[in-house]
Design a protein around this motif. Structure first.
Motif, PDB file in Angstrom:
ATOM      1  N   GLU A  51      67.573  41.440   7.730  1.00 46.46           N
ATOM      2  CA  GLU A  51      67.644  40.006   8.053  1.00 46.46           C
ATOM      3  C   GLU A  51      68.957  39.592   8.689  1.00 46.46           C
ATOM      4  O   GLU A  51      68.989  38.730   9.558  1.00 46.46           O
ATOM      5  N   VAL A  52      70.046  40.173   8.213  1.00 49.74           N
ATOM      6  CA  VAL A  52      71.358  39.666   8.606  1.00 49.74           C
ATOM      7  C   VAL A  52      71.685  40.011  10.064  1.00 49.74           C
ATOM      8  O   VAL A  52      72.130  39.146  10.824  1.00 49.74           O
ATOM      9  N   LEU A  53      71.437  41.257  10.447  1.00 50.25           N
ATOM     10  CA  LEU A  53      71.743  41.637  11.835  1.00 50.25           C
ATOM     11  C   LEU A  53      70.907  40.837  12.845  1.00 50.25           C
ATOM     12  O   LEU A  53      71.459  40.311  13.819  1.00 50.25           O
ATOM     13  N   PRO A  54      69.596  40.682  12.613  1.00 51.76           N
ATOM     14  CA  PRO A  54      68.821  39.845  13.553  1.00 51.76           C
ATOM     15  C   PRO A  54      69.335  38.403  13.623  1.00 51.76           C
ATOM     16  O   PRO A  54      69.405  37.825  14.705  1.00 51.76           O
ATOM     17  N   LEU A  55      69.717  37.841  12.472  1.00 54.79           N
ATOM     18  CA  LEU A  55      70.237  36.460  12.474  1.00 54.79           C
ATOM     19  C   LEU A  55      71.553  36.392  13.253  1.00 54.79           C
ATOM     20  O   LEU A  55      71.790  35.456  14.026  1.00 54.79           O
ATOM     21  N   CYS A  56      72.400  37.398  13.051  1.00 57.12           N
ATOM     22  CA  CYS A  56      73.670  37.442  13.797  1.00 57.12           C
ATOM     23  C   CYS A  56      73.383  37.498  15.296  1.00 57.12           C
ATOM     24  O   CYS A  56      74.002  36.793  16.095  1.00 57.12           O
ATOM     25  N   TRP A  57      72.456  38.341  15.668  1.00 51.35           N
ATOM     26  CA  TRP A  57      72.105  38.503  17.083  1.00 51.35           C
ATOM     27  C   TRP A  57      71.609  37.173  17.667  1.00 51.35           C
ATOM     28  O   TRP A  57      72.034  36.738  18.728  1.00 51.35           O
ATOM     29  N   ASP A  58      70.730  36.504  16.923  1.00 50.64           N
ATOM     30  CA  ASP A  58      70.138  35.246  17.419  1.00 50.64           C
ATOM     31  C   ASP A  58      71.157  34.119  17.514  1.00 50.64           C
ATOM     32  O   ASP A  58      70.958  33.183  18.282  1.00 50.64           O
ATOM     33  N   THR A  59      72.198  34.184  16.706  1.00 50.20           N
ATOM     34  CA  THR A  59      73.117  33.039  16.633  1.00 50.20           C
ATOM     35  C   THR A  59      74.514  33.358  17.167  1.00 50.20           C
ATOM     36  O   THR A  59      75.469  32.615  16.908  1.00 50.20           O
ATOM     37  N   GLY A  60      74.660  34.466  17.880  1.00 52.51           N
ATOM     38  CA  GLY A  60      75.939  34.763  18.540  1.00 52.51           C
ATOM     39  C   GLY A  60      77.059  35.167  17.598  1.00 52.51           C
ATOM     40  O   GLY A  60      78.237  34.916  17.871  1.00 52.51           O
ATOM     41  N   VAL A  61      76.692  35.808  16.492  1.00 50.77           N
ATOM     42  CA  VAL A  61      77.699  36.278  15.532  1.00 50.77           C
ATOM     43  C   VAL A  61      77.906  37.781  15.734  1.00 50.77           C
ATOM     44  O   VAL A  61      76.938  38.526  15.891  1.00 50.77           O
ATOM     45  N   THR A  62      79.133  38.226  15.731  1.00 48.23           N
ATOM     46  CA  THR A  62      79.415  39.660  15.833  1.00 48.23           C
ATOM     47  C   THR A  62      79.268  40.311  14.459  1.00 48.23           C
ATOM     48  O   THR A  62      79.754  39.773  13.462  1.00 48.23           O
TER      49      THR A  62
END
Ligand code: ATR
Length: 329
Positions: free
Chosen positions: A189-200
């Protein structure tokens, strides 16, 4: 060399940075100051510019090293540090996590003093305070951004819901999680959310705390006060033996393409998504130089598939019972 951005609109850094913890803590004897400073300078000379430390690492000793190394070349280094876990310097133990504004203010003042700087590039909450809503801590951290002491905010080992709640308060530039061929929970969950929201996503322990380098064998184990010998479940007893067998498959993939296991392990992490950077730890220049060459290794889908299967077979949790309560939180 691969350059990647630290948060939306943030600066670019080398995708292979340097995790500095092992220079001062956890893996046996701390490095001698002069040697550590030499290594940090050599890293900078070779294009490494993202240095990761924390208040916790040696209870100030690690930040002191970075201060010594970078105070006279501050703008060349992207320095990330962390607060939250509170410890006892005399006993060298962690008592809990304090995400209050008061503790954050105490910690940032100390970090800036030891780092010999007036700002940090990225300030993380090292672990979420279980007794406090994330919003409270992030509101406090946002004040440090407004005050110019901190350029960007990061969170470590948070779950997707915590990240979303934090993002509603202030932009989050980076999330740090353990991520390697052996530890892939972040992918759910965390990596996809980071990807979608511009988080490294900053992948720590990409070498499985050394297990994925091939440096450990049945006869060559971590010893003495090394954290892995004492605490780390994956390095104990039967789990250790079983995990070494999995490392053999990594060794075969590496050998077939003329790379080292460490290089393949790092290339695997960097291949996951373009918003991932990693911070392997090392105390040796030769290892740092070898690790940087991972940027030249592009794995085939067949090689990836062989490595993708390993995580499910790993024995032992990544932290002990207490440590596991503070991750994915
Ligand atoms: P952490 O994030 O906890 O530092 P890691 O990056 O997964 O963990 O692994 C760090 C370990 O890998 C260290 O024990 C480091 O040992 P050295 O200080 O002796 O280098 C080891 N390591 C890093 N790069 C290595 C390499 N290229 N070959 C062998 N061991 C390596």
């Amino acid at each position: 060399m691969i350059r990647r951005q630290m948060g939306r609109g943030g600066p670019e850094v080398n995708a292979i940075g340097l995790g500095c913890m092992g220079m001062s803590a956890a893996y046996g004897e701390p490095m001698e100051t002069n040697e550590a400073v030499k290594l940090l300078h050599a890293a900078l000379d070779r294009g490494v510019d993202h240095f990761d430390t924390a208040e916790l690492y040696g209870f100030g000793a690690n930040e002191t090293l970075l201060g010594e190394a970078f105070h006279d070349r501050r703008e060349k280094a992207f320095i990330a540090t962390k607060f939250g876990p509170i410890g006892n310097l005399a006993e060298r133990t962690v008592r809990g996590v304090d995400g209050s504004e008061a503790n954050m203010r105490r910690a940032i003042e100390q970090s800036l003093r030891l780092l010999r700087t007036d700002y940090v590039d990225l300030y993380y909450l090292h672990r979420k305070d279980p007794s406090r809503p994330i919003e409270e801590t992030v509101e406090a951290m946002a004040k440090l951004v407004q005050e110019g002491r901190v350029r960007a905010i990061g969170l470590s080992e948070v779950n997707a819901e915590t990240l979303r709640r934090a993002q509603a308060v202030h932009p989050i530039a980076a999330v740090q999680w353990e991520y390697s061929i052996f530890t892939r929970d972040v992918e759910a969950e965390v990596l996809p959310l980071c990807w979608d929201t511009g988080v490294t996503l900053v992948a720590y322990s990409p070498l499985g705390r050394g297990m994925l380098t091939g440096a450990f064998t049945r006869d060559r184990r971590p010893e003495g006060q090394d954290y892995r010998a004492v605490v780390s479940p994956r390095f104990q007893g039967e789990a250790y033996e079983a995990n070494l067998q999995l490392v053999e498959e990594l060794g075969r993939v590496a050998e077939a393409r003329g790379a080292t296991p460490s290089q393949v392990a790092l290339a695997w992490v960097l291949a996951s998504k373009p918003n991932v950077v990693t911070i392997p730890g090392t105390t040796k220049l030769a290892n740092l130089e070898a690790n940087l060459k991972a940027a030249d290794v592009t794995l085939t889908s067949e090689e990836m598939a062989r490595l993708d299967g390993l995580a499910d077979k790993v024995k032992g949790t990544r932290y002990d019972e207490r440590g596991m309560t503070l991750v994915n939180a």
